[in-house]
Design a protein around this motif. Structure first.
Motif, short mmCIF file in Angstrom:
data_model
loop_
_atom_site.label_atom_id
_atom_site.label_comp_id
_atom_site.label_asym_id
_atom_site.label_seq_id
_atom_site.Cartn_x
_atom_site.Cartn_y
_atom_site.Cartn_z
N ARG A 1 -4.84 8.41 3.21
CA ARG A 1 -4.53 7.20 2.19
C ARG A 1 -5.86 7.44 1.27
N GLY A 2 -5.37 7.35 0.00
CA GLY A 2 -6.40 7.24 -1.18
C GLY A 2 -7.27 8.66 -1.25
N PRO B 1 0.10 13.74 3.98
CA PRO B 1 -0.47 14.60 4.93
C PRO B 1 -1.80 15.37 4.01
N CYS B 2 -2.89 15.77 4.77
CA CYS B 2 -4.14 16.26 4.27
C CYS B 2 -3.64 17.53 3.46
N ALA C 1 0.83 -1.16 -0.01
CA ALA C 1 -0.03 -0.08 -0.01
C ALA C 1 0.97 1.06 0.10
N ALA C 2 0.38 2.35 -0.82
CA ALA C 2 1.09 3.59 -0.69
C ALA C 2 1.00 4.17 0.68
N HIS D 1 -11.52 17.76 6.30
CA HIS D 1 -11.54 18.82 5.01
C HIS D 1 -11.89 17.96 3.83
N GLN D 2 -12.62 17.12 3.96
CA GLN D 2 -13.15 16.25 2.43
C GLN D 2 -14.08 17.30 1.74
#
Length: 133
Positions: free
Chosen positions: A19-20, A8-9, A3-4, A27-28
């Motif tokens: 992740r992803g 950070p956001c 997995a990568a 903050h989405q």
């Protein structure tokens, strides 16, 4: 395949690891690819669809691509026809009873539009502020 590593956001100042996604849950963004402001709706819902695009083009041509406020102030400022280089602005804002009629529309450069918008925001904030005795 491993997995990568979390990153950070992307929101300024946020160090949450994700992740992803580019943003953490706090903050989405709204739906992916959506530019709608949930409180205001999409540009089409606010009346800025294809009809507005045609009207905007007509006003930019009528004003010869010149900022009308700069002309009133004795300056000559040519604006482009690309989005964010020229604004088709309501002289009397729709929030204050203005309409989409051609005589209520003008071409403004970025600087003049920002200054006018700031003044309108201040008036709107003053209207919504409760009066204290």
């Amino acid at each position: 395949m491993p997995a990568a590593a979390p990153r950070p956001c992307r929101h300024p100042g946020c160090s949450a690891l994700v992740r992803g996604s580019a943003y953490c849950a706090t903050h989405q963004r709204a739906a992916a690819g959506s530019f709608a402001d949930r409180a205001r709706g999409t540009r089409q819902q606010r009346g800025y669809g294809s009809g507005w695009d045609a009207r905007r083009k007509r006003i930019l041509e009528r004003d010869c691509g010149l900022c009308q406020q700069c002309l009133r102030d004795g300056r000559l400022t040519a604006v482009g026809d690309k989005p964010y280089s020229a604004w088709c602005d309501h002289i009397v804002p729709k929030a204050e009873g203005g309409s989409d009629a051609d005589e209520n529309l003008q071409t403004l450069c970025r600087a003049c539009h920002q200054a006018k918008t700031d003044r309108e925001k201040a008036r709107g904030a003053a209207r919504s502020r409760p009066i204290r005795d």
